[in-house]
Structure formats: structure tokens, C-alpha cells
Scaffold this motif. Structure first.
Motif, PDB file in Angstrom:
ATOM      1  N   GLU A 257     -18.131   5.804  -0.348  1.00 41.70           N
ATOM      2  CA  GLU A 257     -16.879   5.050  -0.250  1.00 41.70           C
ATOM      3  C   GLU A 257     -15.720   6.063  -0.279  1.00 41.70           C
ATOM      4  OE1 GLU A 257     -19.203   4.149  -1.974  1.00 41.70           O
ATOM      5  OE2 GLU A 257     -20.121   2.616  -0.496  1.00 41.70           O
ATOM      6  N   GLY A 258     -15.853   7.328  -0.894  1.00 41.99           N
ATOM      7  CA  GLY A 258     -14.788   7.885  -1.306  1.00 41.99           C
ATOM      8  C   GLY A 258     -14.738   8.411  -2.798  1.00 41.99           C
ATOM      9  N   TYR A 259     -13.800   8.893  -3.340  1.00 37.69           N
ATOM     10  CA  TYR A 259     -13.899   9.443  -4.804  1.00 37.69           C
ATOM     11  C   TYR A 259     -13.468   8.324  -5.764  1.00 37.69           C
ATOM     12  CZ  TYR A 259     -14.278  13.902  -2.710  1.00 37.69           C
ATOM     13  OH  TYR A 259     -14.616  15.029  -2.209  1.00 37.69           O
ATOM     14  N   ARG A 260     -14.592   7.782  -6.469  1.00 40.64           N
ATOM     15  CA  ARG A 260     -14.276   6.655  -7.302  1.00 40.64           C
ATOM     16  C   ARG A 260     -13.860   7.211  -8.709  1.00 40.64           C
ATOM     17  NH1 ARG A 260     -15.615   1.798  -6.626  1.00 40.64           N
ATOM     18  NH2 ARG A 260     -16.913   2.063  -4.808  1.00 40.64           N
ATOM     19  N   PRO A 261     -12.696   6.500  -9.034  1.00 42.06           N
ATOM     20  CA  PRO A 261     -11.986   6.943 -10.571  1.00 42.06           C
ATOM     21  C   PRO A 261     -12.931   6.715 -11.751  1.00 42.06           C
ATOM     22  CG  PRO A 261     -10.414   5.916  -9.272  1.00 42.06           C
ATOM     23  CD  PRO A 261     -11.822   5.553  -8.409  1.00 42.06           C
TER      24      PRO A 261
END
Length: 279
Positions: A257-261
Motif C-alpha cells: 500500500e505504500g510506506y506505513r508510518p
């Protein structure tokens, strides 16, 4: 210390740290531009699950008092479900956004009282709601007492299980080298209510903070996300950017999904509500 003194001590600790870290650069209207616009939501939007729960308490003939209602994130969406909305809001910037939003949506039953809650006079209604406000109130008892006295039927307070100002604690520690002080949340508020003889219903609502759910798609976007918010002084951004970039693997997890914080904590909105004792 009693519960109210513990509550005040939390606010004092946050204020002392803010003064030490950020200095005395405090605006006359800290909730005004450029932040006020970010709290403005479409009044005609479909209610999410959290707001549907709040709406279930509202009746068509109700006068709804929104204490510290800001730009009307909640109350303008509820205006179509009740007779009248009264937003008691001290920030001129927030008040401008509230007025503009209601006018653009053609809402005619929503009114602004530009005042601090304790200074506002003659405010009466059926329901009083206060969303994301009590974190910043040092002397909480008179605020609760007035919340109890103003509505005929019910009080509703919503807060997050992780108070919003505490969200970037890991980033704060990385950049400023100390633990971030925590504003009072439900752990401090509930004992105050109990000492006042108020036994509220407490409901953990289903939706997370939807407007914070954007997942960055690139490393550059991830760093920019970490730099957003009021936790960071503008002059500290270059240093913060270097620190966040150097510790990127500790702060973000890559997923499809992307870069999860990793520094964003799991949180839920809490509804604390009770029927008033007013006859």
C-alpha cells in the motif's frame, strides 16, 4: 492530588515543555490561519460510523450546543438533523471558517457565538457536545459543570484514545531529544467526572481518524508526511528532515500500500456521554 489537580498538572507540563521547546511565539489566535481551514469538512457529506452514533442521540426538535465547535466539523453535519446548532467558539479564524462553510452549504439554522465557553452567557439547549477540546483545558471542573448545566437532556464529549497532540511522540523525541509531554485524555478525564458524581456511558467508536489515513507512496512523500503538523517549528525543519531521513527504516514500514508510518499509534475515538441532572 485529586483528579482535577492531576488533570491541571498534565496541562501545565505540556505548556512548560511548549514554552521551553517552541519559545514564546504564540499567536493571538493559535487555531486561526493556516490551521483553521484544515478542520473544515463538507457539511453535506455522508455520515461516517462515528458520526452516526453521535447523530443517534439527536432529535429533530433539539437545539445542539457545540462547545469549541471550530469550523463545524461535527455540528454542521448534524444541523440537518436538529432544529438549531449553536457553535460556541473563541477562535476568530475558526469562526470565519464555520460561517463560510455554513453559508456555502446553505445552512440557515447554525449560529456562531464568538466566545470562550465559560464567558458565553445565556446558552441553553437540549444537547451539549464538545469534540477534541478538553485536552487543552487546565481548569476542567468549571467547564464540565457548565456543560452539565447548559443542556436540558444530554452531554457528549468525544476524545481520542491517543490524544491528537501526542501523535508524533517518536518524531518529537528524535528531533528534540526528550519525551513529549502528554495532554490529558480519558485516563485523566474520567476520574474528574467520577469525583463530580457523574457516571457516564463510554463507547469506543469504530472508525479511526479517517483524515489521517493517507499512506505515502514514495520515500519523499513519507518524509514530507512526518514533517507536517504543529509539533515542529518551521526553523527546525531542515534538521528534522535530516534526522527523519537518517532513521527512515525505524519510522516507516514498506508495504504494497505504500510506506506505513510506524510512529502513528493505533487509536479510536471515545464517546463519553451522560444524561444531565437538570430538571
Amino acid at each position: 492530588m485529586n483528579a482535577a489537580e492531576t488533570y491541571a498538572a498534565c496541562v501545565d507540563a505540556v505548556d512548560a515543555q511548549n514554552l521551553r521547546v517552541y519559545g514564546e511565539q504564540r499567536k493571538a489566535d493559535p487555531w486561526g490561519a493556516p490551521f483553521a481551514h484544515t478542520f473544515r469538512f463538507d457539511p453535506c457529506r455522508e455520515l461516517d460510523a462515528n458520526l452516526e452514533i453521535i447523530a443517534s442521540y439527536v432529535q429533530p426538535e433539539d437545539v445542539l450546543i457545540d462547545v469549541g465547535g471550530g469550523a463545524g466539523r461535527l455540528s454542521l453535519a448534524l444541523a440537518r438533523l436538529c432544529r438549531e446548532v449553536i457553535n460556541v467558539e473563541p477562535s476568530p479564524g475558526m469562526g470565519e471558517e464555520f460561517a463560510a462553510s455554513s453559508a456555502e452549504a446553505g445552512i440557515t439554522n447554525a449560529h456562531l457565538v464568538q466566545a470562550n465557553w465559560l464567558e458565553a452567557e445565556g446558552i441553553k439547549g437540549d444537547i451539549a457536545i464538545s469534540a477534541d477540546v478538553v485536552y487543552f483545558v487546565r481548569d476542567i471542573v468549571p467547564v464540565i459543570e457548565k456543560l452539565e448545566a447548559a443542556p436540558r437532556r444530554r452531554v457528549m464529549i468525544t476524545i481520542w484514545s491517543v490524544p491528537p497532540p501526542y501523535g508524533p511522540a517518536k518524531l518529537f523525541r528524535l528531533v528534540y531529544g526528550e519525551e513529549q509531554e502528554v495532554v490529558p485524555g480519558h485516563r485523566q478525564l474520567l476520574p474528574v467526572l467520577w469525583e463530580l458524581g457523574i457516571l457516564p456511558d463510554i463507547r469506543v467508536m469504530p472508525c479511526p481518524r479517517r483524515w489521517d489515513l493517507e499512506i505515502p507512496q514514495t520515500k519523499e512523500e513519507a518524509v514530507e508526511l512526518a514533517l507536517q503538523g504543529r509539533w515542529l517549528r518551521p526553523e527546525d525543519q531542515p534538521r528534522a528532515r535530516r534526522q527523519i531521513t537518517a532513521h527512515f527504516q525505524e519510522l516507516f514500514a514498506h508495504s504494497p500500500e505504500g510506506y506505513r508510518p510506524l510512529w502513528q499509534l493505533d487509536e479510536r475515538e471515545l464517546l463519553i456521554t451522560w444524561e444531565t441532572r437538570r430538571k
